[in-house]
Design a protein around this motif. Structure first.
Motif, PDB file in Angstrom:
ATOM      1  N   VAL A  21       0.827  -1.204   0.000  1.00 39.02           N
ATOM      2  CA  VAL A  21       0.000   0.000   0.000  1.00 39.02           C
ATOM      3  C   VAL A  21       0.865   1.259   0.000  1.00 39.02           C
ATOM      4  CG1 VAL A  21      -1.663   1.339   1.352  1.00 39.02           C
ATOM      5  CG2 VAL A  21      -1.976  -1.117   1.051  1.00 39.02           C
ATOM      6  N   GLY A  22       1.994   1.211   0.718  1.00 35.06           N
ATOM      7  CA  GLY A  22       2.864   2.386   0.812  1.00 35.06           C
ATOM      8  C   GLY A  22       3.353   2.870  -0.535  1.00 35.06           C
ATOM      9  N   VAL A  23       3.822   1.951  -1.384  1.00 38.25           N
ATOM     10  CA  VAL A  23       4.356   2.373  -2.678  1.00 38.25           C
ATOM     11  C   VAL A  23       3.249   2.811  -3.625  1.00 38.25           C
ATOM     12  CG1 VAL A  23       6.412   0.931  -2.483  1.00 38.25           C
ATOM     13  CG2 VAL A  23       4.369  -0.006  -3.565  1.00 38.25           C
ATOM     14  N   ALA A  24       2.000   2.450  -3.328  1.00 37.87           N
ATOM     15  CA  ALA A  24       0.878   2.821  -4.205  1.00 37.87           C
ATOM     16  C   ALA A  24       0.261   4.164  -3.838  1.00 37.87           C
ATOM     17  CB  ALA A  24      -0.196   1.731  -4.157  1.00 37.87           C
ATOM     18  N   LEU A  25       0.687   4.771  -2.730  1.00 35.55           N
ATOM     19  CA  LEU A  25       0.018   5.987  -2.252  1.00 35.55           C
ATOM     20  C   LEU A  25      -0.015   7.125  -3.278  1.00 35.55           C
ATOM     21  CD1 LEU A  25       1.194   6.148   1.479  1.00 35.55           C
ATOM     22  CD2 LEU A  25      -1.086   5.590   0.612  1.00 35.55           C
ATOM     23  N   PRO A  26       1.115   7.459  -3.928  1.00 33.21           N
ATOM     24  CA  PRO A  26       1.038   8.556  -4.908  1.00 33.21           C
ATOM     25  C   PRO A  26       0.049   8.283  -6.042  1.00 33.21           C
ATOM     26  CG  PRO A  26       3.320   8.147  -4.296  1.00 33.21           C
ATOM     27  CD  PRO A  26       2.516   7.020  -3.719  1.00 33.21           C
ATOM     28  N   ALA A  27      -0.022   7.028  -6.510  1.00 32.78           N
ATOM     29  CA  ALA A  27      -0.964   6.686  -7.580  1.00 32.78           C
ATOM     30  C   ALA A  27      -2.401   6.793  -7.092  1.00 32.78           C
ATOM     31  CB  ALA A  27      -0.683   5.271  -8.093  1.00 32.78           C
ATOM     32  N   ILE A  28      -2.657   6.351  -5.861  1.00 33.59           N
ATOM     33  CA  ILE A  28      -3.998   6.457  -5.281  1.00 33.59           C
ATOM     34  C   ILE A  28      -4.390   7.928  -5.137  1.00 33.59           C
ATOM     35  CG2 ILE A  28      -5.380   6.008  -3.221  1.00 33.59           C
ATOM     36  CD1 ILE A  28      -3.592   3.536  -2.743  1.00 33.59           C
ATOM     37  N   GLN A  29      -3.453   8.735  -4.661  1.00 32.43           N
ATOM     38  CA  GLN A  29      -3.713  10.167  -4.479  1.00 32.43           C
ATOM     39  C   GLN A  29      -4.113  10.813  -5.798  1.00 32.43           C
ATOM     40  OE1 GLN A  29      -0.307  12.448  -3.174  1.00 32.43           O
ATOM     41  NE2 GLN A  29      -1.590  14.041  -2.274  1.00 32.43           N
ATOM     42  N   HIS A  30      -3.423  10.475  -6.863  1.00 34.04           N
ATOM     43  CA  HIS A  30      -3.718  11.061  -8.181  1.00 34.04           C
ATOM     44  C   HIS A  30      -5.052  10.565  -8.728  1.00 34.04           C
ATOM     45  CE1 HIS A  30      -3.482  11.217 -12.632  1.00 34.04           C
ATOM     46  NE2 HIS A  30      -2.933  12.396 -12.409  1.00 34.04           N
ATOM     47  N   ASP A  31      -5.307   9.250  -8.616  1.00 34.72           N
ATOM     48  CA  ASP A  31      -6.493   8.663  -9.229  1.00 34.72           C
ATOM     49  C   ASP A  31      -7.773   9.064  -8.502  1.00 34.72           C
ATOM     50  OD1 ASP A  31      -7.878   7.136 -11.068  1.00 34.72           O
ATOM     51  OD2 ASP A  31      -7.690   5.290  -9.920  1.00 34.72           O
ATOM     52  N   LEU A  32      -7.724   9.135  -7.173  1.00 34.74           N
ATOM     53  CA  LEU A  32      -8.927   9.443  -6.397  1.00 34.74           C
ATOM     54  C   LEU A  32      -8.975  10.895  -5.936  1.00 34.74           C
ATOM     55  CD1 LEU A  32      -9.284   6.204  -4.206  1.00 34.74           C
ATOM     56  CD2 LEU A  32     -10.304   6.730  -6.428  1.00 34.74           C
ATOM     57  N   ALA A  33      -8.030  11.713  -6.399  1.00 32.23           N
ATOM     58  CA  ALA A  33      -7.986  13.141  -6.069  1.00 32.23           C
ATOM     59  C   ALA A  33      -8.016  13.369  -4.557  1.00 32.23           C
ATOM     60  CB  ALA A  33      -9.143  13.879  -6.753  1.00 32.23           C
ATOM     61  N   MET A  34      -7.153  12.674  -3.849  1.00 32.08           N
ATOM     62  CA  MET A  34      -7.094  12.783  -2.388  1.00 32.08           C
ATOM     63  C   MET A  34      -6.032  13.796  -1.990  1.00 32.08           C
ATOM     64  SD  MET A  34      -7.419   8.726  -1.333  1.00 32.08           S
ATOM     65  CE  MET A  34      -7.601   9.093   0.419  1.00 32.08           C
ATOM     66  N   SER A 289      10.069   6.107  -9.727  1.00 33.20           N
ATOM     67  CA  SER A 289       8.810   5.421  -9.971  1.00 33.20           C
ATOM     68  C   SER A 289       8.464   4.547  -8.765  1.00 33.20           C
ATOM     69  CB  SER A 289       8.927   4.526 -11.214  1.00 33.20           C
ATOM     70  OG  SER A 289       9.815   3.445 -10.966  1.00 33.20           O
ATOM     71  N   ALA A 290       7.232   4.036  -8.764  1.00 34.97           N
ATOM     72  CA  ALA A 290       6.816   3.147  -7.673  1.00 34.97           C
ATOM     73  C   ALA A 290       7.697   1.909  -7.625  1.00 34.97           C
ATOM     74  CB  ALA A 290       5.350   2.751  -7.847  1.00 34.97           C
ATOM     75  N   LEU A 291       8.060   1.387  -8.796  1.00 34.64           N
ATOM     76  CA  LEU A 291       8.897   0.191  -8.842  1.00 34.64           C
ATOM     77  C   LEU A 291      10.309   0.486  -8.345  1.00 34.64           C
ATOM     78  CD1 LEU A 291       8.977  -2.768  -9.564  1.00 34.64           C
ATOM     79  CD2 LEU A 291       9.579  -2.136 -11.919  1.00 34.64           C
ATOM     80  N   GLN A 292      10.878   1.626  -8.722  1.00 33.05           N
ATOM     81  CA  GLN A 292      12.200   2.000  -8.222  1.00 33.05           C
ATOM     82  C   GLN A 292      12.194   2.180  -6.703  1.00 33.05           C
ATOM     83  OE1 GLN A 292      12.628   5.454 -10.870  1.00 33.05           O
ATOM     84  NE2 GLN A 292      14.521   4.562 -11.673  1.00 33.05           N
ATOM     85  N   THR A 293      11.129   2.801  -6.192  1.00 34.06           N
ATOM     86  CA  THR A 293      11.013   2.978  -4.745  1.00 34.06           C
ATOM     87  C   THR A 293      10.919   1.637  -4.042  1.00 34.06           C
ATOM     88  OG1 THR A 293       9.881   5.093  -5.081  1.00 34.06           O
ATOM     89  CG2 THR A 293       9.636   4.048  -2.924  1.00 34.06           C
ATOM     90  N   ALA A 294      10.138   0.732  -4.602  1.00 38.07           N
ATOM     91  CA  ALA A 294      10.037  -0.607  -4.020  1.00 38.07           C
ATOM     92  C   ALA A 294      11.399  -1.288  -3.994  1.00 38.07           C
ATOM     93  CB  ALA A 294       9.042  -1.442  -4.812  1.00 38.07           C
ATOM     94  N   GLY A 295      12.147  -1.145  -5.080  1.00 34.42           N
ATOM     95  CA  GLY A 295      13.469  -1.748  -5.141  1.00 34.42           C
ATOM     96  C   GLY A 295      14.415  -1.203  -4.094  1.00 34.42           C
ATOM     97  N   ALA A 296      14.241   0.068  -3.724  1.00 34.93           N
ATOM     98  CA  ALA A 296      15.111   0.665  -2.710  1.00 34.93           C
ATOM     99  C   ALA A 296      14.928   0.003  -1.352  1.00 34.93           C
ATOM    100  CB  ALA A 296      14.820   2.164  -2.605  1.00 34.93           C
ATOM    101  N   PHE A 297      13.724  -0.485  -1.072  1.00 35.67           N
ATOM    102  CA  PHE A 297      13.450  -1.124   0.210  1.00 35.67           C
ATOM    103  C   PHE A 297      13.784  -2.610   0.241  1.00 35.67           C
ATOM    104  CE2 PHE A 297      10.948   2.692   0.784  1.00 35.67           C
ATOM    105  CZ  PHE A 297      10.970   2.914   2.155  1.00 35.67           C
TER     106      PHE A 297
END
Length: 457
Positions: A21-34, A289-297
């Protein structure tokens, strides 16, 4: 061994849900206008349900049957995962996360108490808890990687990720987990205690989570804190007079219980806040990107997963208190290294050392804290002991995340031209919290009660 594998799978599932869920937050924010404030509630709503219902969940597992509670919680977890994946608005998504947190509040103490009542205290339990921690670490890494991959397609797939694991666990649980004993099912839950404890904890976590948005000194925040305090005070009064208390007060006055819970409060608060802060920094400031961020962890989880199976045995041999102190020192060092991050950050020079040290610190700390939390506690109260530890974890996560979020947002006000403003201050809060947790860990008694002693000592 098959039962341990199943319980580890449930922990793996929960860890996946936390990290993906953490790596998906920016995409969720954009898609649902949060907004940023409402986005935090995707994390905080889970902590609200989890932290509010853990005590009730732990006692329900002890009294109603650990396998029974485990299976019901897994079923609810799966159902609300599907609802979260289909949520059309941010509000419904947050509601799904709240219910999922409640389900986890029953699942976690049930799973942990099955382990601690099935494996004897000492090296055997240390090994089992080490593998349990490894499952969490592996799930964290898998969630990051799969979350990053799935977010590139749709963030909604992220919320459906735990469903296949939950279904498999439901099929296997009746055959692999030990049957609930008849005596377990005859217990009765302290209803007044359950209502006041759950209501008080829910209001406390909610007050902490919304305080950055409305102000720590606002009237609404003050009313919430006052109401939470009144309910928790009523809970203490009820428990002192009840013949079958939800939480026997001697549990709360044990020195080892107090200090262990303070330590995990700080450890998990720092960890949750760092994951949130680092995810936003890497994506919103560095443009990863979300994938790059995931790779960092990923290095964090790999190191944690590699060491955790041995950490329980080392804690049993050399002393859990020593492992905790070493782990907290490593965690403090890892978060302090995050101060070096900047616009021209190199993964190998800055991010990798942070993640490796963090993985080492988490592996040293988490199994040892679980061992201390249940050491000397009778089998009939193992679910409660695990619930207390997990309650401290979730409240710590909510408290520290709320403070760090408020500090970062305050630093960003008036500094719109500097996208990294506020992050150093947020990192400083995290380091300070870990240092405070280290101080608490050094106060944990060298000797803990054995199983035949009164847990109130």
């Amino acid at each position: 061994m098959s039962a341990l594998l199943l319980l580890c799978a449930s922990h793996f599932m929960d860890a996946i849900d936390l990290s993906d869920v953490g790596v998906a937050l920016p995409a969720i924010q954009h898609d649902l206008a949060m907004t940023s404030g409402s986005l935090q509630w995707i994390i905080s709503a889970y902590a609200l349900g989890y932290g509010g219902f853990l005590l009730l969940g732990g006692r329900a597992a002890d009294l109603l049957g650990r396998r029974r509670v485990f299976m019901v919680a897994v079923a609810v977890f799966a159902a609300v995962s599907v609802l979260g994946a289909l949520a059309p608005t941010g509000g419904l998504l947050i509601a799904a996360r709240l219910v999922k947190g409640i389900a986890a509040g029953f699942l976690a103490p049930a799973a942990l108490s099955i382990i601690t009542t099935s494996w004897p205290d000492g090296a055997a339990r240390g090994r089992a808890l080490g593998w349990y921690a490894t499952a969490g670490a592996t799930g964290f890494v898998s969630g990051l990687v799969l979350g990053g991959v799935l977010t590139e397609v749709s963030w909604r797939l992220v919320f459906a990720l735990p469903v296949p694991i939950a279904v498999a666990a439901l099929i296997a649980a009746p055959r692999l987990l030990p049957a609930d004993t008849p005596a377990t099912g005859r217990g009765r839950i302290d209803v007044p205690g359950a209502l006041t404890a759950t209501g008080g904890l829910l209001l406390l976590v909610y007050a902490i989570a919304q305080a950055p948005q409305y102000g720590w000194t606002s009237a609404s925040t003050g009313v919430l804190f006052a109401a939470a305090g009144l309910l928790l005070a009523a809970f203490a009064g009820i428990e002192s007079r009840s013949r079958r208390p939800l939480v026997p007060l001697p549990f709360l006055t044990r020195r080892s219980t107090l200090r262990t819970n303070l330590t995990i409060f700080a450890m998990w608060g720092g960890y949750t806040s760092f994951a949130f802060l680092a995810t936003l920094y890497l994506q919103n400031v560095l443009g990863w990107s979300a994938l790059q961020t995931a790779g960092a962890f990923v290095p964090l989880g790999l190191v944690n997963g590699a060491l955790a199976p041995f950490a329980g045995r080392l804690a049993a041999r050399f002393g859990a208190h020593r492992m905790i102190a070493v782990g907290m020192l490593l965690l403090a060092a890892s978060y302090a290294l995050f101060f070096r991050i900047g616009p021209d950050t190199s993964f190998a020079a800055v991010v990798l050392p942070v993640m490796v040290l963090n993985g080492l610190g988490t592996a040293c700390t988490f199994p040892a804290l679980n061992m201390l939390a249940v050491s000397g506690v009778p089998d009939r109260d193992q679910g409660l002991a695990g619930a207390l530890l997990n309650t401290s974890m979730q409240i710590g996560g909510a408290v520290v995340l709320a403070i760090v979020t408020a500090v970062v947002e305050a630093g960003q006000q008036g500094n719109s031209s500097n996208p990294s403003a506020g992050y150093d201050a947020g990192t400083a809060v995290i380091v300070g919290v870990i240092v405070a947790g280290l101080a608490a860990s050094l106060l944990i008694p060298l000797r803990t009660p054995t199983a035949h002693h009164d847990p109130a000592r």
